[in-house]
Design a protein around this motif. Structure first.
Motif, PDB file in Angstrom:
ATOM      1  N   ALA A  16     -86.974 -62.588  -3.161  1.00 51.24           N
ATOM      2  CA  ALA A  16     -85.963 -61.536  -3.284  1.00 51.24           C
ATOM      3  C   ALA A  16     -86.574 -60.232  -3.792  1.00 51.24           C
ATOM      4  O   ALA A  16     -86.234 -59.145  -3.305  1.00 51.24           O
ATOM      5  N   LEU A  17     -87.480 -60.317  -4.746  1.00 50.12           N
ATOM      6  CA  LEU A  17     -88.123 -59.103  -5.269  1.00 50.12           C
ATOM      7  C   LEU A  17     -89.001 -58.436  -4.214  1.00 50.12           C
ATOM      8  O   LEU A  17     -89.038 -57.199  -4.115  1.00 50.12           O
ATOM      9  N   VAL A  18     -89.682 -59.233  -3.409  1.00 51.09           N
ATOM     10  CA  VAL A  18     -90.505 -58.675  -2.340  1.00 51.09           C
ATOM     11  C   VAL A  18     -89.603 -58.035  -1.277  1.00 51.09           C
ATOM     12  O   VAL A  18     -89.924 -56.965  -0.752  1.00 51.09           O
ATOM     13  N   GLN A  19     -88.479 -58.645  -0.971  1.00 50.73           N
ATOM     14  CA  GLN A  19     -87.539 -58.052  -0.015  1.00 50.73           C
ATOM     15  C   GLN A  19     -86.974 -56.733  -0.539  1.00 50.73           C
ATOM     16  O   GLN A  19     -86.782 -55.787   0.221  1.00 50.73           O
ATOM     17  N   LEU A  20     -86.732 -56.682  -1.838  1.00 49.54           N
ATOM     18  CA  LEU A  20     -86.275 -55.437  -2.444  1.00 49.54           C
ATOM     19  C   LEU A  20     -87.342 -54.356  -2.308  1.00 49.54           C
ATOM     20  O   LEU A  20     -87.036 -53.213  -1.947  1.00 49.54           O
ATOM     21  N   VAL A  28     -95.326 -53.772   5.251  1.00 51.68           N
ATOM     22  CA  VAL A  28     -95.389 -55.206   5.559  1.00 51.68           C
ATOM     23  C   VAL A  28     -96.767 -55.763   5.209  1.00 51.68           C
ATOM     24  O   VAL A  28     -96.901 -56.899   4.790  1.00 51.68           O
ATOM     25  N   LYS A  29     -97.777 -54.935   5.335  1.00 53.72           N
ATOM     26  CA  LYS A  29     -99.147 -55.358   5.070  1.00 53.72           C
ATOM     27  C   LYS A  29     -99.346 -55.766   3.606  1.00 53.72           C
ATOM     28  O   LYS A  29    -100.143 -56.650   3.310  1.00 53.72           O
ATOM     29  N   TYR A  30     -98.626 -55.129   2.696  1.00 60.95           N
ATOM     30  CA  TYR A  30     -98.827 -55.389   1.267  1.00 60.95           C
ATOM     31  C   TYR A  30     -97.816 -56.365   0.662  1.00 60.95           C
ATOM     32  O   TYR A  30     -97.915 -56.702  -0.515  1.00 60.95           O
ATOM     33  N   GLN A  31     -96.863 -56.826   1.433  1.00 63.90           N
ATOM     34  CA  GLN A  31     -95.872 -57.757   0.903  1.00 63.90           C
ATOM     35  C   GLN A  31     -96.470 -59.075   0.410  1.00 63.90           C
ATOM     36  O   GLN A  31     -96.104 -59.546  -0.672  1.00 63.90           O
ATOM     37  N   LEU A  34     -98.114 -58.417  -2.967  1.00 69.22           N
ATOM     38  CA  LEU A  34     -97.118 -58.304  -4.024  1.00 69.22           C
ATOM     39  C   LEU A  34     -96.577 -59.678  -4.413  1.00 69.22           C
ATOM     40  O   LEU A  34     -96.407 -59.973  -5.599  1.00 69.22           O
ATOM     41  N   SER A  35     -96.332 -60.510  -3.432  1.00 68.11           N
ATOM     42  CA  SER A  35     -95.837 -61.857  -3.691  1.00 68.11           C
ATOM     43  C   SER A  35     -96.825 -62.651  -4.544  1.00 68.11           C
ATOM     44  O   SER A  35     -96.438 -63.333  -5.501  1.00 68.11           O
ATOM     45  N   LEU A  36     -98.087 -62.553  -4.215  1.00 65.32           N
ATOM     46  CA  LEU A  36     -99.121 -63.251  -4.977  1.00 65.32           C
ATOM     47  C   LEU A  36     -99.216 -62.709  -6.396  1.00 65.32           C
ATOM     48  O   LEU A  36     -99.315 -63.480  -7.359  1.00 65.32           O
ATOM     49  N   ILE A  37     -99.167 -61.403  -6.545  1.00 65.90           N
ATOM     50  CA  ILE A  37     -99.220 -60.790  -7.879  1.00 65.90           C
ATOM     51  C   ILE A  37     -98.027 -61.225  -8.719  1.00 65.90           C
ATOM     52  O   ILE A  37     -98.182 -61.600  -9.890  1.00 65.90           O
ATOM     53  N   LEU A  38     -96.834 -61.193  -8.132  1.00 69.55           N
ATOM     54  CA  LEU A  38     -95.641 -61.628  -8.862  1.00 69.55           C
ATOM     55  C   LEU A  38     -95.733 -63.095  -9.255  1.00 69.55           C
ATOM     56  O   LEU A  38     -95.321 -63.487 -10.357  1.00 69.55           O
ATOM     57  N   GLY A  39     -96.286 -63.922  -8.376  1.00 66.28           N
ATOM     58  CA  GLY A  39     -96.447 -65.335  -8.689  1.00 66.28           C
ATOM     59  C   GLY A  39     -97.395 -65.563  -9.860  1.00 66.28           C
ATOM     60  O   GLY A  39     -97.090 -66.321 -10.783  1.00 66.28           O
ATOM     61  N   VAL A  40     -98.529 -64.884  -9.849  1.00 62.34           N
ATOM     62  CA  VAL A  40     -99.507 -65.049 -10.932  1.00 62.34           C
ATOM     63  C   VAL A  40     -98.954 -64.521 -12.258  1.00 62.34           C
ATOM     64  O   VAL A  40     -99.084 -65.165 -13.296  1.00 62.34           O
ATOM     65  N   TRP A  70     -99.538 -68.581   6.094  1.00 56.37           N
ATOM     66  CA  TRP A  70    -100.092 -68.144   7.371  1.00 56.37           C
ATOM     67  C   TRP A  70     -99.560 -66.797   7.798  1.00 56.37           C
ATOM     68  O   TRP A  70    -100.311 -65.945   8.290  1.00 56.37           O
ATOM     69  N   SER A  71     -98.287 -66.549   7.627  1.00 58.46           N
ATOM     70  CA  SER A  71     -97.745 -65.246   8.030  1.00 58.46           C
ATOM     71  C   SER A  71     -98.299 -64.135   7.153  1.00 58.46           C
ATOM     72  O   SER A  71     -98.506 -63.015   7.619  1.00 58.46           O
ATOM     73  N   GLY A  72     -98.538 -64.433   5.903  1.00 56.14           N
ATOM     74  CA  GLY A  72     -99.122 -63.432   5.011  1.00 56.14           C
ATOM     75  C   GLY A  72    -100.528 -63.059   5.427  1.00 56.14           C
ATOM     76  O   GLY A  72    -100.881 -61.879   5.445  1.00 56.14           O
ATOM     77  N   ALA A  73    -101.328 -64.037   5.767  1.00 54.08           N
ATOM     78  CA  ALA A  73    -102.692 -63.759   6.203  1.00 54.08           C
ATOM     79  C   ALA A  73    -102.678 -62.950   7.498  1.00 54.08           C
ATOM     80  O   ALA A  73    -103.475 -62.021   7.680  1.00 54.08           O
ATOM     81  N   LYS A  74    -101.742 -63.269   8.382  1.00 60.97           N
ATOM     82  CA  LYS A  74    -101.639 -62.544   9.655  1.00 60.97           C
ATOM     83  C   LYS A  74    -101.273 -61.077   9.416  1.00 60.97           C
ATOM     84  O   LYS A  74    -101.848 -60.178  10.024  1.00 60.97           O
ATOM     85  N   ASN A  75    -100.359 -60.812   8.497  1.00 57.91           N
ATOM     86  CA  ASN A  75     -99.930 -59.431   8.230  1.00 57.91           C
ATOM     87  C   ASN A  75    -101.041 -58.604   7.602  1.00 57.91           C
ATOM     88  O   ASN A  75    -101.160 -57.420   7.878  1.00 57.91           O
ATOM     89  N   ILE A  76    -101.860 -59.207   6.767  1.00 51.94           N
ATOM     90  CA  ILE A  76    -102.949 -58.474   6.124  1.00 51.94           C
ATOM     91  C   ILE A  76    -104.024 -58.128   7.136  1.00 51.94           C
ATOM     92  O   ILE A  76    -104.580 -57.031   7.128  1.00 51.94           O
ATOM     93  N   VAL A  77    -104.328 -59.039   8.059  1.00 52.20           N
ATOM     94  CA  VAL A  77    -105.401 -58.830   9.030  1.00 52.20           C
ATOM     95  C   VAL A  77    -105.003 -57.827  10.109  1.00 52.20           C
ATOM     96  O   VAL A  77    -105.824 -57.048  10.577  1.00 52.20           O
TER      97      VAL A  77
END
Length: 79
Positions: A16-20, A28-31, A34-40, A70-77
């Motif tokens: 939800a925070l990433v969607q916000l 989209v490339k940095y989502q 951000l998700s990983l940072i929020l998780g850690v 997998w979708s996250g890796a695809k968006n970054i690349v």
């Protein structure tokens, strides 16, 4: 590792925070980042503040679960 079932509820909160952030204008490339940072951060602050190794590991798992590995890796690349 004493991982409680209610700690899993953090994953939808991260989503939800990433969607916000997305609606505010985050690319989209940095989502996934951000998700990983929020998780850690959540792992360190909430899940296991007394055990940094466990906190980082659980945080990475929560961040990856929230972003979709997998979708996250695809968006970054992608450009």
């Amino acid at each position: 590792m004493d991982f409680q079932v209610y700690d899993i509820a953090i994953v939808p909160i991260i989503v939800a925070l990433v969607q916000l952030a997305k609606q505010i204008g985050l690319s989209v490339k940095y989502q996934p980042v951000l998700s990983l940072i929020l998780g850690v951060v959540t792992g360190i602050v909430y899940v296991a503040p007394s055990d940094p190794k466990q906190a980082i590991l659980v945080g990475i798992v929560m961040g990856l679960a929230a972003s979709g590995l997998w979708s996250g890796a695809k968006n970054i690349v992608q450009k």
